[in-house]
Design a protein around this motif. Structure first.
Motif, PDB file in Angstrom:
ATOM      1  N   PRO A   1      15.835 -22.500  30.468  1.00 10.23           N
ATOM      2  CA  PRO A   1      15.349 -21.290  31.144  1.00 10.23           C
ATOM      3  C   PRO A   1      13.934 -20.899  30.749  1.00 10.23           C
ATOM      4  N   LEU A   2      13.297 -21.687  29.878  1.00 10.79           N
ATOM      5  CA  LEU A   2      11.941 -21.343  29.442  1.00 10.79           C
ATOM      6  C   LEU A   2      11.011 -22.540  29.609  1.00 10.79           C
ATOM      7  N   ASP A   3       9.744 -22.249  29.623  1.00  7.57           N
ATOM      8  CA  ASP A   3       8.723 -23.294  29.725  1.00  7.57           C
ATOM      9  C   ASP A   3       7.886 -23.332  28.450  1.00  7.57           C
ATOM     10  N   VAL A   4       7.601 -24.534  27.991  1.00  5.12           N
ATOM     11  CA  VAL A   4       6.685 -24.705  26.870  1.00  5.12           C
ATOM     12  C   VAL A   4       5.485 -25.523  27.365  1.00  5.12           C
ATOM     13  N   PHE A   5       4.411 -25.433  26.605  1.00  3.95           N
ATOM     14  CA  PHE A   5       3.167 -26.076  27.005  1.00  3.95           C
ATOM     15  C   PHE A   5       2.630 -26.911  25.855  1.00  3.95           C
ATOM     16  N   ASP A   6       1.823 -27.908  26.187  1.00  2.00           N
ATOM     17  CA  ASP A   6       1.368 -28.878  25.197  1.00  2.00           C
ATOM     18  C   ASP A   6       0.699 -28.215  23.999  1.00  2.00           C
ATOM     19  N   GLU A   7      -0.021 -27.121  24.233  1.00  2.00           N
ATOM     20  CA  GLU A   7      -0.769 -26.488  23.156  1.00  2.00           C
ATOM     21  C   GLU A   7       0.074 -25.496  22.348  1.00  2.00           C
ATOM     22  N   ASP A   8       1.347 -25.325  22.697  1.00  2.00           N
ATOM     23  CA  ASP A   8       2.196 -24.354  21.992  1.00  2.00           C
ATOM     24  C   ASP A   8       2.376 -24.732  20.530  1.00  2.00           C
ATOM     25  N   THR A   9       2.218 -23.742  19.668  1.00  2.00           N
ATOM     26  CA  THR A   9       2.524 -23.933  18.251  1.00  2.00           C
ATOM     27  C   THR A   9       4.027 -23.748  18.036  1.00  2.00           C
ATOM     28  N   ALA A  10       4.480 -24.077  16.835  1.00  5.31           N
ATOM     29  CA  ALA A  10       5.887 -23.866  16.503  1.00  5.31           C
ATOM     30  C   ALA A  10       6.257 -22.395  16.649  1.00  5.31           C
ATOM     31  N   GLU A  11       5.374 -21.513  16.199  1.00  3.52           N
ATOM     32  CA  GLU A  11       5.654 -20.083  16.299  1.00  3.52           C
ATOM     33  C   GLU A  11       5.775 -19.643  17.753  1.00  3.52           C
ATOM     34  N   GLU A  12       4.949 -20.194  18.616  1.00  3.75           N
ATOM     35  CA  GLU A  12       5.007 -19.817  20.032  1.00  3.75           C
ATOM     36  C   GLU A  12       6.279 -20.333  20.687  1.00  3.75           C
ATOM     37  N   LYS A  13       6.716 -21.519  20.326  1.00  8.40           N
ATOM     38  CA  LYS A  13       7.981 -22.037  20.859  1.00  8.40           C
ATOM     39  C   LYS A  13       9.153 -21.160  20.417  1.00  8.40           C
ATOM     40  N   ILE A  14       9.119 -20.721  19.170  1.00  8.40           N
ATOM     41  CA  ILE A  14      10.179 -19.856  18.658  1.00  8.40           C
ATOM     42  C   ILE A  14      10.186 -18.524  19.402  1.00  8.40           C
ATOM     43  N   GLN A  15       9.002 -17.950  19.607  1.00  7.66           N
ATOM     44  CA  GLN A  15       8.941 -16.675  20.321  1.00  7.66           C
ATOM     45  C   GLN A  15       9.384 -16.835  21.769  1.00  7.66           C
ATOM     46  N   ARG A  16       9.025 -17.941  22.412  1.00  9.38           N
ATOM     47  CA  ARG A  16       9.480 -18.165  23.787  1.00  9.38           C
ATOM     48  C   ARG A  16      11.010 -18.204  23.838  1.00  9.38           C
ATOM     49  N   PHE A  17      11.620 -18.869  22.863  1.00  4.35           N
ATOM     50  CA  PHE A  17      13.086 -18.915  22.815  1.00  4.35           C
ATOM     51  C   PHE A  17      13.669 -17.524  22.617  1.00  4.35           C
ATOM     52  N   LEU A  18      13.118 -16.751  21.695  1.00  3.96           N
ATOM     53  CA  LEU A  18      13.666 -15.428  21.415  1.00  3.96           C
ATOM     54  C   LEU A  18      13.583 -14.505  22.628  1.00  3.96           C
ATOM     55  N   PHE A  19      12.536 -14.654  23.441  1.00  3.12           N
ATOM     56  CA  PHE A  19      12.386 -13.787  24.604  1.00  3.12           C
ATOM     57  C   PHE A  19      12.977 -14.379  25.886  1.00  3.12           C
ATOM     58  N   ASN A  20      12.953 -15.709  26.033  1.00  2.53           N
ATOM     59  CA  ASN A  20      13.350 -16.315  27.305  1.00  2.53           C
ATOM     60  C   ASN A  20      14.498 -17.308  27.210  1.00  2.53           C
ATOM     61  N   GLY A  21      14.875 -17.709  26.010  1.00  7.72           N
ATOM     62  CA  GLY A  21      15.922 -18.713  25.868  1.00  7.72           C
ATOM     63  C   GLY A  21      17.316 -18.146  26.059  1.00  7.72           C
ATOM     64  N   ASP A  22      18.284 -19.035  26.157  1.00  4.70           N
ATOM     65  CA  ASP A  22      19.681 -18.617  26.214  1.00  4.70           C
ATOM     66  C   ASP A  22      20.555 -19.714  25.615  1.00  4.70           C
ATOM     67  N   ASP A  23      21.856 -19.662  25.903  1.00  5.97           N
ATOM     68  CA  ASP A  23      22.775 -20.598  25.266  1.00  5.97           C
ATOM     69  C   ASP A  23      22.492 -22.051  25.637  1.00  5.97           C
ATOM     70  N   ARG A  24      21.805 -22.290  26.746  1.00  8.62           N
ATOM     71  CA  ARG A  24      21.467 -23.678  27.108  1.00  8.62           C
ATOM     72  C   ARG A  24      20.540 -24.320  26.076  1.00  8.62           C
ATOM     73  N   ASN A  25      19.756 -23.504  25.379  1.00  8.55           N
ATOM     74  CA  ASN A  25      18.835 -24.020  24.371  1.00  8.55           C
ATOM     75  C   ASN A  25      19.488 -24.233  23.009  1.00  8.55           C
ATOM     76  N   ILE A  26      20.701 -23.710  22.833  1.00  6.12           N
ATOM     77  CA  ILE A  26      21.406 -23.838  21.551  1.00  6.12           C
ATOM     78  C   ILE A  26      22.289 -25.081  21.645  1.00  6.12           C
ATOM     79  N   VAL A  27      21.841 -26.167  21.051  1.00  5.40           N
ATOM     80  CA  VAL A  27      22.525 -27.441  21.272  1.00  5.40           C
ATOM     81  C   VAL A  27      23.604 -27.721  20.233  1.00  5.40           C
TER      82      VAL A  27
END
Length: 439
Positions: free
Chosen positions: A399-425
């Motif tokens: 449910p979220l999009d990441v980009f090549d320049e994303d840092t680890a912190e940005e990926k984590i924040q994207r998950f916290l705001f836009n992620g859901d159970d599909r991202n929890i593997v």
């Protein structure tokens, strides 16, 4: 031994979010044995004697975070998630919720619903839950059994309430205390390292003072924690004449205090309309606060000032409060907590709103503190039990999009705001994988 290599994110008492890139974590017999930089992998392999087959290498799109702790959820209300939120709290309770909870005299219904509850919470990353069960002894035994069988860490409570109206009430004080003690003995008899009983007077004005004192004696006898509701709506005491027990203590907090139910193992949900005197009593007794922002917004109860509690050095965690809160996901609770705090900052000049990093801590280490398990879970400190989520920001149908320049912190924040159970593997509790999206 299980060994994980990649990025880890957790909280400490001093720092709301710590990101550890290029790190290696080892788990043995449910506990974290080491957390080091990946450069020490060969040295750790030699020291602990694990094979390459024991190692899981995370991808660049993956990270691990601690399992989340739901400090307040009503398992019997689950069939109403996302429904019936058209009234204020008191009308919602009497019209919808208490009639539903009466149906749990049917043990088969209890098993069907509670299986769904635990499964849903686990796949959403809730590794620990503090459950309100039912007034029915048979049903709440089922809830404890299901949590134990599914491998979820859980505090399970048999509800206690003697409302003046017939709906949703127990037969009497003695029956209430008898069934509560029977439930405590039943859960203790399971001998589960993960499931424990918790005393659950539904809320202070729904219980007689004799009932509260009897529960206080059980708390002392069995060293049980306690959970209840406190000041969820403005002018809570004015409800007393309408649908509360006539022999309840007029001062809700004082009723708990004189009954021996206030202490470091006490969880009070909501705490929106707490005055300064009650706040100080909560602080002095080491009580934890379960902040339930979704339900407070959904039923228009009010905005809880979490910053006020944190500045007093108090324990605060997050609760979904299903079904007054419509979402069983603590990711939703994180987002709602941010929104409530942002709203307070609009209403109050110079108010310091909560950051998403602070709300992440509330969902993990903060929750562990509230349920009095911070010595066992809540972050990745060596010696703690391994309750963890493996998150992937680039799963199919993410449910979220990441980009090549994303840092680890940005990926984590994207998950916290836009992620859901599909991202929890994967979900781990005490080192055991209790949910695997690939299976």
């Amino acid at each position: 031994m299980q060994v994980f290599v990649g990025t880890f994110v957790h909280s400490t008492v001093d720092t709301p979010m710590v990101i550890l890139k290029d790190s290696v974590l080892g788990v043995h017999n449910s506990k974290i044995k080491f957390l080091e930089k990946v450069e020490k992998l060969d040295q750790l392999r030699e020291k602990y004697g694990f094979e390459n087959s024991c190692i899981t290498h995370m991808t660049q799109s993956q990270f691990m975070m601690p399992g989340m702790v739901d400090t307040h959820i009503h398992a019997p209300q689950f069939p109403h998630n996302g429904l019936k939120l058209d009234q204020k709290l008191s009308e919602w309770l009497m019209t919808y919720t208490l009639p539903l909870e009466q149906e749990y005299s049917n043990v088969k219904m209890a098993r069907d619903v509670f299986t769904k509850v635990v499964n849903r919470l686990l796949r959403n990353g809730t590794t620990t839950a503090s459950y309100y069960g039912s007034i029915h002894l048979g049903a709440v035994k089922v809830l404890a059994d299901v949590a134990h069988a599914k491998g979820q860490r859980a505090l399970v409570g048999k509800d206690n309430r003697l409302l003046s109206q017939e709906v949703g009430s127990e037969p009497g004080v003695q029956e209430s205390l008898r069934d509560t003690e029977a439930f405590i003995c039943y859960v203790n008899g399971i001998k589960s390292p993960l499931v424990q009983p918790i005393l659950t007077p539904s809320w202070g004005l729904a219980c007689s003072i004799d009932q509260l004192k009897g529960l206080g004696e059980l708390a002392k006898k069995y060293n049980c924690p306690m959970q209840s509701h406190l000041h969820e709506i403005k002018g809570e005491a004015t409800l007393r004449a309408d649908n509360c027990h006539p022999n309840s203590h007029p001062n809700i907090l004082e009723g708990f205090a004189i009954s021996g139910l206030l202490g470091k193992k006490t969880i009070m949900a909501h705490c929106i309309w707490v005055d300064d005197d009650d706040l100080e009593q909560l602080r002095m007794n080491g009580v934890g606060v379960a902040h339930c922002p979704n339900s407070n917004l959904s039923l228009r109860s009010g905005f809880c000032d979490v910053r006020r509690y944190l500045e007093k050095g108090m324990k605060v965690g997050l609760g979904t409060d299903c079904s007054a809160g419509y979402s069983p996901s603590l990711l939703n609770a994180i987002r709602c907590a941010v929104h409530v705090s942002n709203t307070l900052s609009i209403l109050r000049p110079n108010y310091q709103q909560l950051s998403v990093q602070e709300c992440f801590r509330l969902a993990t280490l903060g929750g562990a503190q509230v349920v009095s398990m911070e010595d066992r879970i809540g972050n990745f400190e060596v010696g703690k039990e391994f309750d963890s989520l493996l998150v992937d920001t680039e799963v199919p149908n993410t449910p979220l999009d990441v980009f090549d320049e994303d840092t680890a912190e940005e990926k984590i924040q994207r998950f916290l705001f836009n992620g859901d159970d599909r991202n929890i593997v994967r979900v781990f509790v005490a080192g055991r994988c209790v949910f695997n999206q690939d299976l």
